[in-house]
Scaffold this motif. Structure first.
Motif, PDB file in Angstrom:
ATOM      1  N   HIS A 112      13.380  33.857 -31.175  1.00 49.55           N
ATOM      2  CA  HIS A 112      11.947  33.586 -31.243  1.00 49.55           C
ATOM      3  C   HIS A 112      11.074  34.833 -31.169  1.00 49.55           C
ATOM      4  CE1 HIS A 112      12.537  29.371 -31.347  1.00 49.55           C
ATOM      5  NE2 HIS A 112      12.847  29.203 -30.079  1.00 49.55           N
ATOM      6  N   SER A 113      11.662  36.010 -31.152  1.00 51.24           N
ATOM      7  CA  SER A 113      10.840  37.222 -31.100  1.00 51.24           C
ATOM      8  C   SER A 113      11.565  38.365 -31.793  1.00 51.24           C
ATOM      9  CB  SER A 113      10.540  37.617 -29.649  1.00 51.24           C
ATOM     10  OG  SER A 113      11.713  38.076 -28.994  1.00 51.24           O
ATOM     11  N   PRO A 123       9.447  30.900 -35.165  1.00 49.21           N
ATOM     12  CA  PRO A 123       8.488  30.829 -34.053  1.00 49.21           C
ATOM     13  C   PRO A 123       8.931  29.878 -32.946  1.00 49.21           C
ATOM     14  CG  PRO A 123       7.395  30.536 -36.181  1.00 49.21           C
ATOM     15  CD  PRO A 123       8.861  30.442 -36.436  1.00 49.21           C
ATOM     16  N   GLN A 165      10.613  36.307 -24.828  1.00 54.65           N
ATOM     17  CA  GLN A 165       9.482  35.440 -25.136  1.00 54.65           C
ATOM     18  C   GLN A 165       9.174  34.656 -23.876  1.00 54.65           C
ATOM     19  OE1 GLN A 165      12.478  34.593 -27.315  1.00 54.65           O
ATOM     20  NE2 GLN A 165      13.125  33.734 -25.354  1.00 54.65           N
ATOM     21  N   SER A 173       6.046  39.634 -27.090  1.00 56.58           N
ATOM     22  CA  SER A 173       5.831  38.512 -27.994  1.00 56.58           C
ATOM     23  C   SER A 173       4.525  37.780 -27.708  1.00 56.58           C
ATOM     24  CB  SER A 173       7.000  37.528 -27.890  1.00 56.58           C
ATOM     25  OG  SER A 173       7.151  37.060 -26.556  1.00 56.58           O
ATOM     26  N   ASP A 224       1.726  37.974 -30.241  1.00 60.06           N
ATOM     27  CA  ASP A 224       1.728  37.124 -31.430  1.00 60.06           C
ATOM     28  C   ASP A 224       0.802  35.920 -31.276  1.00 60.06           C
ATOM     29  OD1 ASP A 224       3.654  38.818 -32.464  1.00 60.06           O
ATOM     30  OD2 ASP A 224       5.335  37.554 -31.836  1.00 60.06           O
ATOM     31  N   LEU A 225       0.396  35.613 -30.043  1.00 63.53           N
ATOM     32  CA  LEU A 225      -0.419  34.426 -29.800  1.00 63.53           C
ATOM     33  C   LEU A 225      -1.908  34.661 -30.025  1.00 63.53           C
ATOM     34  CD1 LEU A 225       1.264  33.216 -26.465  1.00 63.53           C
ATOM     35  CD2 LEU A 225       1.750  32.437 -28.804  1.00 63.53           C
ATOM     36  N   ASP A 232      -6.186  42.263 -28.651  1.00 66.29           N
ATOM     37  CA  ASP A 232      -5.412  42.650 -27.469  1.00 66.29           C
ATOM     38  C   ASP A 232      -6.160  42.481 -26.157  1.00 66.29           C
ATOM     39  OD1 ASP A 232      -7.260  44.639 -27.728  1.00 66.29           O
ATOM     40  OD2 ASP A 232      -5.813  46.303 -27.804  1.00 66.29           O
ATOM     41  N   ALA A 283      -1.204  28.341 -34.102  1.00 68.46           N
ATOM     42  CA  ALA A 283       0.197  28.748 -33.903  1.00 68.46           C
ATOM     43  C   ALA A 283       1.136  27.602 -34.255  1.00 68.46           C
ATOM     44  CB  ALA A 283       0.409  29.196 -32.455  1.00 68.46           C
ATOM     45  N   CYS A 327       4.153  27.570 -36.961  1.00 68.88           N
ATOM     46  CA  CYS A 327       5.473  27.151 -36.519  1.00 68.88           C
ATOM     47  C   CYS A 327       6.040  26.056 -37.420  1.00 68.88           C
ATOM     48  CB  CYS A 327       5.385  26.671 -35.066  1.00 68.88           C
ATOM     49  SG  CYS A 327       6.953  26.141 -34.360  1.00 68.88           S
TER      50      CYS A 327
END
Length: 326
Positions: free
Chosen positions: A130-131, A151, A244, A265, A268-269, A273, A306, A310
């Protein structure tokens, strides 16, 4: 050509119940039939580790009889699962094993060099991660394979009413059991800087005392975990190393931002930042300040986006191999 039918074998029927529900929904978006078999771990079902393996083998055998593609949510025996899956499922059944932590954060069997060599015999079992960090670690340890990066499932939730305590300070929580890669020094430094202005709470098994934080050493049920996330202003993921974070994703689903290290990871959400931190305590405190003023509706919208990504990725995975190869 339609998607293949899939059987999900959830080998952590207790710990991964929420995760596996999201996985079924993501795969089901492809249009194929998806069913699930839960295999409860010893902490839920009782019995020994051997009993767990027996239940796992029985679940694989049952899945084989359907003729569907099989995906296993967690390795029971590490890389030895690859061989076990091939032996039980046979050559005609397409199968995949999800490897969450290619270099486990806690002691686990089946990840040493000998187990990796034995597992390599079963080359047709896909390994899913997943990462990018997990993919790199797995590829380095197992030159015989190319991991499939997909994902982590996301399950957007309805809005949860937030009831504030009489103490109006923002609530920041660390959730989940203690592991050696948790950064206790970082937490103590955050406690020294924010303890007077924030409610800092750690809730999970085996945690030691941490200065500046209220620590509750106890098991947290699935239902209470959701409540603790939904009623927090921010959830902290204070790992030195991880691949993750299911906690970060569940938190986002409930409208609460999760704070973690830059380059992980968790990045990615989010589109920027603002909830990510560098090695400095100041950056963590800054991310906490930003998170505690976040809009929960905006967080749930990020979770919905997300989820769309996915579902698209897993739908592609669910296509028959000859279609995907083209």
């Amino acid at each position: 050509m339609t998607a293949q039918d899939v059987v999900v074998v959830n080998t952590l029927g207790g710990a991964l119940r929420h995760y596996s529900a999201g996985l079924v929904a993501a795969i089901g978006a492809s249009g194929g039939a998806v069913s699930i078999v839960h295999v409860d771990e010893p902490s839920v079902a009782g019995g020994s580790g051997l009993d767990w393996v027996r239940r796992y083998v029985a679940a694989l055998w049952s899945a084989r009889r359907t003729g569907a593609r099989v995906i296993v949510t967690w390795p029971v025996l590490g890389h030895l699962d690859r061989l076990l899956m091939r032996l039980v499922l046979g050559r005609r059944v397409d199968s995949a094993l999800i490897v969450h932590d290619p270099r486990p954060l806690v002691r686990a069997r089946g990840y040493g060099e000998r187990s990796r060599r034995v597992g390599a015999v079963a080359r047709r079992v896909e390994l899913v991660v997943h990462s990018a960090a997990a993919a790199e670690a797995l590829a380095a340890d197992c030159p015989d394979l190319v991991p499939v990066l997909l994902p982590h499932p996301v399950v957007p939730r309805a809005e949860v009413p937030r009831v504030r305590a009489a103490d109006a300070r923002p609530v920041v929580r660390v959730l989940g059991q203690f592991k050696p890669d948790r950064d206790l020094e970082l937490l103590a430094e955050i406690g020294a800087q924010l303890g007077a202005t924030h409610r800092l709470e750690i809730i999970g098994r085996r945690w030691p005392a941490v200065e500046g934080w209220s620590v509750t050493d106890e098991f947290v049920s699935e239902e209470r975990l959701d409540d603790l996330m939904a009623t927090a202003d921010a959830v902290l993921v204070p790992y030195k190393r991880f691949f993750q974070s299911g906690i970060a994703i569940r938190s986002l689903e409930l409208g609460t931002p999760a704070i973690g290290p830059a380059g992980s990871s968790i990045a990615d959400l989010y589109p920027d930042d603002r909830y990510l931190a560098s090695d400095s305590v100041a950056s963590w405190c800054g991310a906490i300040t930003a998170a505690t003023s976040a809009d929960s509706a905006a967080m749930r919208e990020l979770a919905a986006r997300a989820d769309d990504v996915c579902r698209a990725a897993w739908s592609r995975w669910a296509e028959p191999p000859r279609v995907r190869a083209g």
